[in-house]
Write a protein that holds these residues in place. Structure first.
Motif, PDB file in Angstrom:
ATOM      1  N   THR A 125     -17.458  22.062  64.287  1.00 26.81           N
ATOM      2  CA  THR A 125     -16.588  21.222  63.472  1.00 26.81           C
ATOM      3  C   THR A 125     -15.807  22.034  62.446  1.00 26.81           C
ATOM      4  OG1 THR A 125     -18.150  19.401  63.727  1.00 26.81           O
ATOM      5  CG2 THR A 125     -16.530  19.192  61.973  1.00 26.81           C
ATOM      6  N   MET A 126     -16.439  22.980  61.791  1.00 24.23           N
ATOM      7  CA  MET A 126     -15.768  23.767  60.756  1.00 24.23           C
ATOM      8  C   MET A 126     -14.690  24.700  61.336  1.00 24.23           C
ATOM      9  SD  MET A 126     -17.003  22.483  58.115  1.00 24.23           S
ATOM     10  CE  MET A 126     -16.351  23.525  56.846  1.00 24.23           C
ATOM     11  N   CYS A 127     -14.725  24.898  62.628  1.00 29.50           N
ATOM     12  CA  CYS A 127     -13.723  25.762  63.269  1.00 29.50           C
ATOM     13  C   CYS A 127     -12.556  24.972  63.838  1.00 29.50           C
ATOM     14  CB  CYS A 127     -14.366  26.570  64.385  1.00 29.50           C
ATOM     15  SG  CYS A 127     -15.562  27.779  63.799  1.00 29.50           S
ATOM     16  N   GLN A 128     -12.555  23.657  63.668  1.00 29.28           N
ATOM     17  CA  GLN A 128     -11.487  22.830  64.209  1.00 29.28           C
ATOM     18  C   GLN A 128     -10.321  22.771  63.207  1.00 29.28           C
ATOM     19  OE1 GLN A 128     -13.174  19.071  65.434  1.00 29.28           O
ATOM     20  NE2 GLN A 128     -14.692  20.070  66.740  1.00 29.28           N
ATOM     21  N   THR A 129      -9.617  23.897  63.082  1.00 27.23           N
ATOM     22  CA  THR A 129      -8.485  24.008  62.170  1.00 27.23           C
ATOM     23  C   THR A 129      -7.249  24.437  62.955  1.00 27.23           C
ATOM     24  OG1 THR A 129      -8.917  26.330  61.712  1.00 27.23           O
ATOM     25  CG2 THR A 129     -10.042  24.711  60.285  1.00 27.23           C
ATOM     26  N   LYS A 130      -6.095  24.313  62.308  1.00 29.42           N
ATOM     27  CA  LYS A 130      -4.841  24.754  62.933  1.00 29.42           C
ATOM     28  C   LYS A 130      -4.872  26.248  63.227  1.00 29.42           C
ATOM     29  CE  LYS A 130      -1.125  21.623  61.852  1.00 29.42           C
ATOM     30  NZ  LYS A 130       0.133  21.405  61.135  1.00 29.42           N
ATOM     31  N   GLU A 131      -5.429  27.011  62.279  1.00 31.73           N
ATOM     32  CA  GLU A 131      -5.455  28.465  62.431  1.00 31.73           C
ATOM     33  C   GLU A 131      -6.265  28.850  63.671  1.00 31.73           C
ATOM     34  OE1 GLU A 131      -6.342  26.986  59.407  1.00 31.73           O
ATOM     35  OE2 GLU A 131      -4.337  27.269  58.579  1.00 31.73           O
TER      36      GLU A 131
END
Length: 137
Positions: free
Chosen positions: A129-135
Motif C-alpha cells: 500500500t505505501m508503494c502505491q504512489t505516482k512516483e
C-alpha cells in the motif's frame, strides 16, 4: 546506352508545359484523420476491419476506412469526439494483432510516420500500500 542518355539530355519542356501546379490543402477539418498500422506480416482483410471496428468503437457518426497498403489504414472521422474517444481508449487490436494509431497533422506524410509507440494499460498485483504512489507507478 549512351544514345539514350544523349536523347534524354536534349529533352525540354514547351512553354505551355512549364507551368507550376498549386496543390490545395484538403477540405477536411484539421486533425480528423488517424493512420493505423497492424503489427503483423499477414494481410489484413479491410472489410472485416471496418465492420468490426464500427461495432467496437461505437462512433456516433460514420467514419471512412481506406487501405494504404502494407497493413496501413486511414480512418477519416466526421466527428472530433469520436476520434478522440478512439485515441483515449487505446490500445486496440484486431484478430490478436496490435493496431498502432497515429493522429495526422497538417503537412505530415504517411511515409514519414514511425509506428514505434503505443500506450499500454498494466496492472501490478501485490504492491504494498505505501508503494502505491505516482512516483512508483
Amino acid at each position: 546506352m549512351e544514345e539514350i542518355i544523349d536523347r534524354c539530355a536534349k529533352l525540354k519542356l514547351l512553354l505551355r508545359e512549364d507551368v507550376e501546379v498549386a496543390i490545395q490543402a484538403p477540405l477536411t477539418e484539421e486533425g480528423l484523420v488517424l493512420i493505423g498500422k497492424f503489427c503483423t506480416k499477414r494481410k489484413i482483410n479491410l472489410e472485416s476491419v471496418a465492420r468490426v471496428l464500427r461495432s467496437v468503437w461505437r462512433a456516433e457518426h460514420n467514419f471512412e476506412v481506406n487501405d494504404l497498403g502494407e497493413n496501413k489504414v486511414m480512418f477519416l472521422f466526421q466527428s472530433k469526439d469520436d476520434m478522440e474517444r478512439v485515441l483515449l481508449l487505446n490500445p486496440w487490436s484486431f484478430d490478436k494483432y496490435l493496431l498502432i494509431l497515429h493522429k495526422m497533422v497538417r503537412g505530415e506524410a504517411v511515409k514519414d510516420i514511425k509506428y514505434d509507440r503505443s500506450p499500454f494499460w498494466i496492472q501490478i498485483h501485490g504492491l504494498p500500500t505505501m508503494c502505491q504512489t505516482k512516483e512508483v507507478g
